[in-house]
Design a protein around this motif. Structure first.
Motif, short mmCIF file in Angstrom:
data_model
loop_
_atom_site.label_atom_id
_atom_site.label_comp_id
_atom_site.label_asym_id
_atom_site.label_seq_id
_atom_site.Cartn_x
_atom_site.Cartn_y
_atom_site.Cartn_z
N LEU A 86 4.58 10.11 1.29
CA LEU A 86 5.71 9.20 1.32
C LEU A 86 6.74 9.70 2.34
O LEU A 86 7.06 10.88 2.35
N GLY A 87 7.19 8.82 3.21
CA GLY A 87 8.11 9.20 4.27
C GLY A 87 7.42 9.21 5.63
O GLY A 87 8.07 9.11 6.66
N GLU A 88 6.09 9.36 5.63
CA GLU A 88 5.33 9.26 6.86
C GLU A 88 5.08 7.77 7.15
O GLU A 88 5.09 6.95 6.25
N VAL A 89 4.83 7.46 8.40
CA VAL A 89 4.55 6.08 8.79
C VAL A 89 3.06 5.95 9.05
O VAL A 89 2.46 6.75 9.76
N ILE A 90 2.46 4.92 8.45
CA ILE A 90 1.03 4.66 8.62
C ILE A 90 0.89 3.43 9.49
O ILE A 90 1.43 2.37 9.17
N TYR A 105 -1.19 2.01 0.89
CA TYR A 105 -0.06 1.61 0.06
C TYR A 105 -0.27 2.08 -1.39
O TYR A 105 0.63 2.67 -2.00
N ALA A 106 -1.48 1.86 -1.91
CA ALA A 106 -1.78 2.29 -3.28
C ALA A 106 -1.67 3.81 -3.42
O ALA A 106 -1.17 4.32 -4.43
N HIS A 107 -2.10 4.52 -2.38
CA HIS A 107 -2.01 5.99 -2.39
C HIS A 107 -0.55 6.44 -2.42
O HIS A 107 -0.17 7.32 -3.19
N LEU A 108 0.27 5.82 -1.56
CA LEU A 108 1.69 6.18 -1.49
C LEU A 108 2.45 5.75 -2.73
O LEU A 108 3.41 6.42 -3.15
N GLU A 109 2.05 4.65 -3.33
CA GLU A 109 2.75 4.13 -4.51
C GLU A 109 2.73 5.14 -5.66
O GLU A 109 3.69 5.25 -6.42
N LYS A 110 1.68 5.91 -5.76
CA LYS A 110 1.57 6.94 -6.80
C LYS A 110 2.62 8.03 -6.62
O LYS A 110 2.93 8.76 -7.56
N GLN A 111 3.18 8.16 -5.41
CA GLN A 111 4.17 9.20 -5.12
C GLN A 111 5.60 8.73 -5.37
O GLN A 111 6.52 9.54 -5.31
N THR A 120 11.50 3.03 0.50
CA THR A 120 10.87 3.69 1.65
C THR A 120 9.44 3.18 1.82
O THR A 120 9.01 2.86 2.93
N LEU A 121 8.72 3.11 0.72
CA LEU A 121 7.34 2.62 0.76
C LEU A 121 7.29 1.20 1.29
O LEU A 121 6.50 0.89 2.19
N GLN A 122 8.13 0.34 0.76
CA GLN A 122 8.05 -1.08 1.10
C GLN A 122 8.59 -1.42 2.48
O GLN A 122 8.14 -2.37 3.11
N LYS A 123 9.56 -0.66 2.98
CA LYS A 123 10.21 -1.04 4.22
C LYS A 123 9.93 -0.13 5.41
O LYS A 123 10.17 -0.52 6.55
N LYS A 124 9.45 1.09 5.17
CA LYS A 124 9.36 2.05 6.28
C LYS A 124 8.01 2.74 6.41
O LYS A 124 7.85 3.58 7.29
N SER A 125 7.05 2.43 5.56
CA SER A 125 5.84 3.25 5.54
C SER A 125 4.60 2.61 6.16
O SER A 125 3.74 3.31 6.66
N ILE A 126 4.50 1.30 6.13
CA ILE A 126 3.26 0.62 6.50
C ILE A 126 3.51 -0.30 7.69
O ILE A 126 4.39 -1.15 7.65
N ILE A 127 2.70 -0.13 8.74
CA ILE A 127 2.77 -1.02 9.91
C ILE A 127 1.35 -1.45 10.25
O ILE A 127 0.46 -0.62 10.43
N GLY A 128 1.14 -2.75 10.34
CA GLY A 128 -0.16 -3.27 10.70
C GLY A 128 -0.05 -4.26 11.84
O GLY A 128 0.90 -5.02 11.91
N VAL A 129 -1.02 -4.21 12.73
CA VAL A 129 -1.08 -5.15 13.84
C VAL A 129 -2.46 -5.76 13.81
O VAL A 129 -3.46 -5.07 13.63
N ARG A 130 -2.51 -7.07 13.96
CA ARG A 130 -3.80 -7.74 14.00
C ARG A 130 -3.95 -8.39 15.36
O ARG A 130 -3.45 -9.48 15.60
N PRO A 131 -4.65 -7.71 16.29
CA PRO A 131 -4.85 -8.30 17.61
C PRO A 131 -5.61 -9.62 17.47
O PRO A 131 -6.48 -9.75 16.62
#
Length: 140
Positions: A86-90, A105-111, A120-131
């Protein structure tokens, strides 16, 4: 006159086979979806497995021209081995259907222990791009 929207749709869906032959078939699909209890963990997992098997079949049918699909067990192993904190960006720069991000997300949610952790989890941890090869259209 078709207009730019019609031309765009025709270009995007050129060569696509529409399997919805009539409205009755579409109604059947909608009825099936309405019958799913989305608050039931077991039904959601069943739906997820069904969706993953459909993706695998589509990938196999597409051959070299299709998108890649990573089986859920491999994704889960990758998340466990990388052990994001948690706190790292994926970042998943080719997230497709988001399987890697969902597992992360499920892995980080446990933390999460506090409201701030969850934020932090919901707003700063997960970034996805779909080309996509589809053109981007901005509304006027």
């Amino acid at each position: 006159m078709v207009g730019i929207a019609g031309t765009l749709l025709r270009t995007v869906f050129k060569g696509t086979v529409n399997r919805m032959i009539n409205g009755y078939l579409l109604r059947d699909v909608i009825n099936k979806i309405n019958g799913i209890h989305f608050n039931s963990t077991e039904e959601i997992h069943t739906l997820g497995r069904l969706y993953e098997s459909m993706l695998k079949e589509m990938r196999d049918a597409a051959g070299d021209s299709g998108e890649f699909y990573t089986p859920r067990a491999v994704v889960r192993l990758m998340v466990e081995v990388t052990n994001p904190r948690l706190g790292e960006v994926i970042l998943d720069p080719a997230c497709g259907t988001g399987g890697f991000l969902t597992e992360s997300y499920a892995h980080l949610e446990k933390q999460c222990k506090t409201v701030q952790d969850r934020e932090t989890l919901q707003k700063k941890s997960i970034i996805g791009v779909r080309p996509s090869h589809f053109p981007i259209c901005w509304p006027r």
